[in-house]
Design a protein around this motif. Structure first.
Motif, short mmCIF file in Angstrom:
data_model
loop_
_atom_site.label_atom_id
_atom_site.label_comp_id
_atom_site.label_asym_id
_atom_site.label_seq_id
_atom_site.Cartn_x
_atom_site.Cartn_y
_atom_site.Cartn_z
N HIS A 68 -50.03 57.15 -19.49
CA HIS A 68 -50.09 58.57 -19.84
C HIS A 68 -48.96 59.37 -19.22
O HIS A 68 -48.38 60.26 -19.86
CB HIS A 68 -51.45 59.17 -19.48
CG HIS A 68 -52.51 58.79 -20.43
ND1 HIS A 68 -53.62 58.06 -20.06
CD2 HIS A 68 -52.63 59.01 -21.77
CE1 HIS A 68 -54.37 57.85 -21.13
NE2 HIS A 68 -53.79 58.41 -22.17
N VAL A 69 -48.60 59.07 -17.97
CA VAL A 69 -47.51 59.82 -17.35
C VAL A 69 -46.18 59.45 -18.00
O VAL A 69 -45.31 60.30 -18.17
CB VAL A 69 -47.49 59.65 -15.81
CG1 VAL A 69 -46.84 58.36 -15.37
CG2 VAL A 69 -46.80 60.84 -15.17
N ASP A 70 -46.04 58.21 -18.44
CA ASP A 70 -44.82 57.84 -19.16
C ASP A 70 -44.73 58.57 -20.49
O ASP A 70 -43.65 58.99 -20.91
CB ASP A 70 -44.76 56.32 -19.36
CG ASP A 70 -44.39 55.57 -18.08
OD1 ASP A 70 -43.91 56.21 -17.12
OD2 ASP A 70 -44.58 54.34 -18.05
N ALA A 71 -45.87 58.76 -21.16
CA ALA A 71 -45.90 59.53 -22.40
C ALA A 71 -45.54 60.99 -22.13
O ALA A 71 -44.82 61.62 -22.93
CB ALA A 71 -47.27 59.43 -23.06
N ALA A 72 -46.01 61.52 -21.01
CA ALA A 72 -45.68 62.90 -20.65
C ALA A 72 -44.17 63.04 -20.44
O ALA A 72 -43.56 64.00 -20.92
CB ALA A 72 -46.42 63.31 -19.38
N LEU A 73 -43.58 62.07 -19.77
CA LEU A 73 -42.15 62.13 -19.51
C LEU A 73 -41.32 61.86 -20.76
O LEU A 73 -40.22 62.37 -20.89
CB LEU A 73 -41.78 61.17 -18.38
CG LEU A 73 -42.27 61.64 -17.01
CD1 LEU A 73 -42.16 60.53 -15.98
CD2 LEU A 73 -41.50 62.88 -16.56
N ALA A 74 -41.87 61.10 -21.69
CA ALA A 74 -41.17 60.90 -22.96
C ALA A 74 -41.14 62.20 -23.75
O ALA A 74 -40.14 62.53 -24.40
CB ALA A 74 -41.85 59.79 -23.77
N ILE B 40 -55.10 66.51 -25.65
CA ILE B 40 -53.98 65.63 -25.99
C ILE B 40 -54.04 65.22 -27.46
O ILE B 40 -53.01 65.18 -28.14
CB ILE B 40 -53.95 64.41 -25.06
CG1 ILE B 40 -53.58 64.88 -23.64
CG2 ILE B 40 -52.99 63.35 -25.54
CD1 ILE B 40 -53.86 63.88 -22.55
N LYS B 41 -55.22 64.92 -27.96
CA LYS B 41 -55.35 64.54 -29.37
C LYS B 41 -54.94 65.69 -30.28
O LYS B 41 -54.30 65.48 -31.31
CB LYS B 41 -56.78 64.11 -29.68
CG LYS B 41 -57.09 62.71 -29.22
CD LYS B 41 -58.48 62.30 -29.63
CE LYS B 41 -58.77 60.91 -29.11
NZ LYS B 41 -60.11 60.44 -29.44
N LYS B 42 -55.32 66.92 -29.91
CA LYS B 42 -54.98 68.09 -30.72
C LYS B 42 -53.51 68.43 -30.64
O LYS B 42 -52.91 68.82 -31.62
CB LYS B 42 -55.79 69.31 -30.27
CG LYS B 42 -57.20 69.35 -30.74
CD LYS B 42 -57.77 70.73 -30.48
CE LYS B 42 -58.97 70.63 -29.59
NZ LYS B 42 -59.52 71.93 -29.21
N ASN B 43 -52.94 68.31 -29.47
CA ASN B 43 -51.56 68.74 -29.22
C ASN B 43 -50.73 67.56 -28.74
O ASN B 43 -50.43 67.45 -27.56
CB ASN B 43 -51.52 69.84 -28.15
CG ASN B 43 -52.39 71.01 -28.50
OD1 ASN B 43 -52.24 71.58 -29.55
ND2 ASN B 43 -53.31 71.36 -27.61
N LYS B 44 -50.36 66.71 -29.66
CA LYS B 44 -49.58 65.53 -29.27
C LYS B 44 -48.30 65.97 -28.57
O LYS B 44 -47.66 66.92 -28.95
CB LYS B 44 -49.25 64.70 -30.50
CG LYS B 44 -50.49 64.14 -31.15
CD LYS B 44 -50.22 62.82 -31.78
CE LYS B 44 -51.39 62.31 -32.56
NZ LYS B 44 -52.49 61.87 -31.84
N GLY B 45 -47.96 65.26 -27.50
CA GLY B 45 -46.75 65.57 -26.77
C GLY B 45 -46.92 66.66 -25.73
O GLY B 45 -45.95 67.17 -25.20
#
Length: 82
Positions: free
Chosen positions: A41-47, A12-17
């Motif tokens: 984290h799941v909200d970030a995934a959905l964003a 996740i740190k390497k590949n934001k989003g």
């Protein structure tokens, strides 16, 4: 290859989003009882990817465990609409 919390966090740190990695991390955190972190984290995934069905399913599972049944049903309805 076994996926660990640490390996997912590095990805996740390497590949934001990277929505898939975020959804996996959320699911693993959920399994260890880290509900708030999992939801974040799941909200970030959905964003990053609003149509990510696996992330929606993880979010619905988190909401069910938190007894937010209206939110859980809403999330499942989004999945069914896909």
């Amino acid at each position: 290859m076994a996926v660990t919390l640490d390996s997912l966090k590095k990805t996740i740190k390497k590949n934001k989003g990277r929505s898939q990695a975020l959804a996996w991390l959320a699911d693993m955190e959920l399994a260890t009882g880290e509900f708030e972190s999992a939801l974040s984290h799941v909200d970030a995934a959905l964003a990053a990817s609003p149509s990510d069905v696996p992330a929606m399913l993880v979010r619905a599972k988190i909401l069910a465990i938190q007894q937010d049944f209206a939110g859980c049903i809403s999330e499942y309805k989004k999945v069914l609409a896909k």
